[in-house]
Design a protein around this motif. Structure first.
Motif, PDB file in Angstrom:
ATOM      1  N   GLU A 195      36.101  24.745  37.105  1.00 49.26           N
ATOM      2  CA  GLU A 195      36.102  23.453  36.576  1.00 49.26           C
ATOM      3  C   GLU A 195      35.740  22.406  37.623  1.00 49.26           C
ATOM      4  O   GLU A 195      35.031  21.466  36.991  1.00 49.26           O
ATOM      5  N   GLU A 222      33.710  25.405  32.097  1.00 47.14           N
ATOM      6  CA  GLU A 222      34.589  25.989  31.388  1.00 47.14           C
ATOM      7  C   GLU A 222      35.694  26.687  32.460  1.00 47.14           C
ATOM      8  O   GLU A 222      34.956  27.456  33.289  1.00 47.14           O
ATOM      9  N   TYR A 266      35.047  30.653  32.764  1.00 47.94           N
ATOM     10  CA  TYR A 266      33.700  30.815  32.825  1.00 47.94           C
ATOM     11  C   TYR A 266      33.736  32.281  33.122  1.00 47.94           C
ATOM     12  O   TYR A 266      32.615  32.767  33.039  1.00 47.94           O
TER      13      TYR A 266
END
Length: 333
Positions: free
Chosen positions: A215, A220, A223
């Motif tokens: 983040e 995301e 991820y």
């Protein structure tokens, strides 16, 4: 394996703890570093104690209105230091204490017992040793260790040390026992699987930290989730015994970790990190905190925005230090 053990014994394998317990007045020559590589303890040259290192309250990640603040703090710490300490990380103090207790019991075992696990093969799933690699090190370091693969735990735990009994759960025993309570009725002073509990807890914490770091890079949060589950975890349990001449040797040499993150628990002060000005900064001991170190994989993944931290370990004349380094790596592709 037997040949490896024999060669190590023939090479006068002597652990740092054995040297300390024997009362040597000075470190053997093989531990003495060149002058330029010595830690200069008690000197202001090349070291700093006035740098404020980041301490991040991870409980903020679970508060929607404050999560962005924690993400920002992680971003700044990763850019400037590649390092931060975390408090309110969710691992109970009892789990931490039990892990350190199991480590103490392991290193207090007779030498012959520990030598059953000795190996110079760095790929051995479970390996006891001294220094970095006793059979190849030209300069030795004041450190004993036990390393083992830890993820997935069910795959590796049976290979872990079975002595002391609290180090891991013996699944063979529990096939005959109805519950952990039954085990504790027989061995009331033993809490089984002390290190296993800590390994599982740090695996979950690593997942949480990778989400926050993703983040902080504008990705995301999930991820790296799949890669993390496919990745590896190695637990290195280190013992740095008291040392008669801590000013001429180190517990670990300067290095960065090749993986993604290292979550470090230390029982007292000893870790130093290198700042952007090439000064060594002493990492203060904070009761209940854990240390997070970025590895080379995160530096590469972030295109150099975040830096893997160079660090080393100093030793102490009067205090033995224990540490748990939970080394997490993403799969190589």
């Amino acid at each position: 394996m037997e040949e490896t053990k024999k060669s190590l014994l023939d090479d006068s394998f002597t652990s740092a703890m054995t040297l300390t317990n024997s009362g040597v007045p000075q470190v053997p020559d093989r531990y003495v570093l060149p002058s330029a590589q010595r830690p200069a303890l008690g000197s202001s040259i090349g070291t700093r104690d006035d740098t404020t290192l980041p301490v991040i309250d991870l409980s903020l990640l679970h508060q929607p209105l404050l999560r962005s603040r924690a993400i920002h703090e992680i971003n700044m710490a990763c850019k400037e230091f590649g390092f931060f300490q975390v408090i309110n990380h969710g691992i109970p103090s009892s789990v931490v204490k039990d892990a350190l207790d199991a480590a103490t019991q392991f290193f207090d075992l007779p030498v012959e017992e520990k030598m059953l696990l000795v190996s110079s093969n760095v790929h051995q799933p479970v390996r006891y040793g001294t220094s970095i690699n006793h059979s190849t090190d030209k300069v030795h370091y004041w450190r004993d260790f036990i390393k083992h693969y830890s993820h997935p735990l069910s795959k590796w735990i049976e290979m872990w040390p079975s002595n002391p009994p609290c180090y891991k759960t013996s699944s063979g025993y529990f096939l005959e026992s109805s519950s952990i309570d039954a085990f504790l009725d027989i061995y009331p002073s033993i809490d089984p699987d002390k290190v296993g509990k800590y390994a599982e807890a740090t695996h979950l914490l690593n997942k949480q930290l990778l989400e926050a770091i993703s983040e902080s890079l504008g990705l995301e949060k999930n991820y790296l989730q799949e890669q993390n589950e496919e990745g590896s975890q190695v637990i290195a349990v280190n013992c740095y015994p008291s040392c008669p001449e801590p000013e001429v040797t180190l517990g670990m040499p300067p290095h960065s970790d090749f993986g993604s993150l290292t979550i470090l628990l230390q029982s007292s002060e000893g870790l130093q990190i290198m700042d952007s000005n090439k000064n060594w900064v002493c990492v203060p001991y904070i009761e209940g905190a854990l240390i997070v170190q970025l590895g080379d994989q995160v530096e590469v993944m972030s295109n150099g925005i975040y830096k893997s931290v160079i660090h080393r370990v100093t030793v102490n004349k009067h205090v033995k230090m224990l540490s748990f380094a939970s080394l997490h790596s993403l799969p190589r592709r």
